[in-house]
Design a protein around this motif. Structure first.
Motif, mmCIF file in Angstrom:
data_model
loop_
_atom_site.group_PDB
_atom_site.id
_atom_site.type_symbol
_atom_site.label_atom_id
_atom_site.label_comp_id
_atom_site.label_asym_id
_atom_site.label_seq_id
_atom_site.Cartn_x
_atom_site.Cartn_y
_atom_site.Cartn_z
ATOM 1 N N GLU A 98 0.815 -1.225 0.000
ATOM 2 C CA GLU A 98 0.000 0.000 0.000
ATOM 3 C C GLU A 98 0.844 1.267 0.000
ATOM 4 O OE1 GLU A 98 -3.304 2.291 2.710
ATOM 5 O OE2 GLU A 98 -3.241 0.109 2.801
ATOM 6 N N TYR A 99 1.883 1.310 0.813
ATOM 7 C CA TYR A 99 2.642 2.543 0.983
ATOM 8 C C TYR A 99 3.520 2.856 -0.221
ATOM 9 C CZ TYR A 99 1.138 2.222 5.868
ATOM 10 O OH TYR A 99 0.410 2.134 7.013
ATOM 11 N N ASN A 100 4.049 1.861 -0.877
ATOM 12 C CA ASN A 100 4.818 2.029 -2.114
ATOM 13 C C ASN A 100 5.872 3.127 -2.043
ATOM 14 O OD1 ASN A 100 3.358 -0.002 -3.483
ATOM 15 N ND2 ASN A 100 1.696 1.458 -3.828
ATOM 16 N N LEU A 101 6.722 3.058 -1.046
ATOM 17 C CA LEU A 101 7.790 4.043 -0.936
ATOM 18 C C LEU A 101 8.857 3.763 -1.985
ATOM 19 C CD1 LEU A 101 8.250 4.162 2.934
ATOM 20 C CD2 LEU A 101 7.016 5.774 1.493
ATOM 21 N N PRO A 102 9.249 4.773 -2.736
ATOM 22 C CA PRO A 102 10.301 4.563 -3.733
ATOM 23 C C PRO A 102 11.675 4.540 -3.054
ATOM 24 C CG PRO A 102 9.612 6.832 -3.769
ATOM 25 C CD PRO A 102 8.727 6.131 -2.776
ATOM 26 N N PHE A 103 12.615 3.923 -3.688
ATOM 27 C CA PHE A 103 14.024 3.958 -3.281
ATOM 28 C C PHE A 103 14.357 3.206 -2.000
ATOM 29 C CE2 PHE A 103 13.021 8.290 -5.041
ATOM 30 C CZ PHE A 103 13.424 8.009 -6.338
ATOM 31 N N ILE A 104 13.389 2.558 -1.351
ATOM 32 C CA ILE A 104 13.709 1.864 -0.103
ATOM 33 C C ILE A 104 12.871 0.590 0.000
ATOM 34 C CG2 ILE A 104 12.096 3.234 1.274
ATOM 35 C CD1 ILE A 104 14.221 3.054 3.550
ATOM 36 N N ASP A 105 13.526 -0.464 0.350
ATOM 37 C CA ASP A 105 12.871 -1.759 0.483
ATOM 38 C C ASP A 105 11.908 -1.730 1.675
ATOM 39 O OD1 ASP A 105 13.112 -4.775 1.774
ATOM 40 O OD2 ASP A 105 13.138 -4.742 -0.438
ATOM 41 N N PRO A 106 10.719 -2.316 1.526
ATOM 42 C CA PRO A 106 9.745 -2.330 2.623
ATOM 43 C C PRO A 106 10.278 -2.967 3.909
ATOM 44 C CG PRO A 106 8.704 -3.027 0.590
ATOM 45 C CD PRO A 106 10.167 -2.908 0.301
ATOM 46 N N SER A 107 11.159 -3.951 3.776
ATOM 47 C CA SER A 107 11.706 -4.600 4.972
ATOM 48 C C SER A 107 12.661 -3.681 5.734
ATOM 49 C CB SER A 107 12.413 -5.906 4.592
ATOM 50 O OG SER A 107 13.540 -5.638 3.781
ATOM 51 N N ILE A 108 13.120 -2.633 5.090
ATOM 52 C CA ILE A 108 13.954 -1.619 5.749
ATOM 53 C C ILE A 108 13.096 -0.427 6.178
ATOM 54 C CG2 ILE A 108 15.849 0.030 5.400
ATOM 55 C CD1 ILE A 108 17.040 -2.053 3.446
ATOM 56 N N ALA A 109 12.160 -0.039 5.325
ATOM 57 C CA ALA A 109 11.315 1.127 5.610
ATOM 58 C C ALA A 109 10.444 0.916 6.845
ATOM 59 C CB ALA A 109 10.447 1.444 4.400
ATOM 60 N N ALA A 110 9.884 -0.266 7.004
ATOM 61 C CA ALA A 110 8.981 -0.522 8.138
ATOM 62 C C ALA A 110 9.682 -0.352 9.486
ATOM 63 C CB ALA A 110 8.351 -1.900 8.008
ATOM 64 N N PRO A 111 10.832 -1.005 9.699
ATOM 65 C CA PRO A 111 11.487 -0.781 10.995
ATOM 66 C C PRO A 111 12.025 0.640 11.170
ATOM 67 C CG PRO A 111 12.678 -2.448 9.711
ATOM 68 C CD PRO A 111 11.462 -2.076 8.944
ATOM 69 N N LEU A 112 12.460 1.271 10.080
ATOM 70 C CA LEU A 112 12.921 2.660 10.181
ATOM 71 C C LEU A 112 11.788 3.583 10.620
ATOM 72 C CD1 LEU A 112 15.287 3.262 7.123
ATOM 73 C CD2 LEU A 112 15.876 3.328 9.544
ATOM 74 N N ALA A 113 10.650 3.455 9.965
ATOM 75 C CA ALA A 113 9.498 4.297 10.299
ATOM 76 C C ALA A 113 9.035 4.056 11.732
ATOM 77 C CB ALA A 113 8.359 4.037 9.324
ATOM 78 N N THR A 114 8.966 2.802 12.125
ATOM 79 C CA THR A 114 8.508 2.458 13.479
ATOM 80 C C THR A 114 9.484 2.985 14.525
ATOM 81 O OG1 THR A 114 7.480 0.473 12.561
ATOM 82 C CG2 THR A 114 7.744 0.565 14.949
#
Length: 158
Positions: free
Chosen positions: A67-83
């Motif tokens: 759903e979030y579709n962040l460009p340039f960053i893998d979801p497995s990295i983006a999720a813990p970073l955001a949290t």
């Protein structure tokens, strides 16, 4: 007998004076209370968001992937970073510790959400940003660990 000018409905000091005094009452609210309210409110938003991510990590990873579709960053990295940013930022803002840096970090989170995730929720993001900008530009206020640290540092210089 009461003088005409002492009556609330007569002359410039009457109703107009009363109106001016009433309008100026909020100016007596200490600004540090406004800063504290802003910090608590925005900390609550990001704390709740982080808690919902942690409550169901597999769903969080799916959201970041689909759903979030962040460009340039893998979801497995983006999720813990955001949290991590939400937890750290909300705790620091709440305590008033390194508040300006925490506000800057959370403004970055809001920018990412606004630009890439939910641009249609701009009014809500503007509200969060306003509270964070207050902390960034004016600090955490008297009721903060930043203020305690400032007092300690000032005392040690003497």
């Amino acid at each position: 007998m009461t003088a005409v000018s002492d009556h609330p409905s007569s002359g410039p000091a009457g109703l107009a004076g009363l109106y001016r005094r009433i309008i100026k009452l909020p100016e007596h609210i200490p600004f540090s209370l406004v800063q504290l309210a802003a910090r608590v409110a925005v900390a609550h938003v990001f704390w709740q968001s982080a808690q919902s991510k942690l409550a169901s990590w597999p769903v969080t990873l799916q959201l970041f992937a689909n759903e979030y579709n962040l460009p340039f960053i893998d979801p497995s990295i983006a999720a813990p970073l955001a949290t991590t940013a939400e937890i750290t930022g909300s705790v620091l803002i709440f305590l008033g510790l390194f508040s300006r840096l925490a506000a800057l970090m959370l403004l970055g989170v809001v920018a990412v959400i606004q630009i890439f995730v939910y641009p249609e929720n701009w009014a809500e993001h503007l509200l969060w940003s306003s509270l964070l900008l207050l902390v960034l530009t004016r600090g955490a206020g008297v009721f903060s660990l930043d203020q305690v640290a400032e007092r300690i540092l000032s005392a040690s210089k003497k």
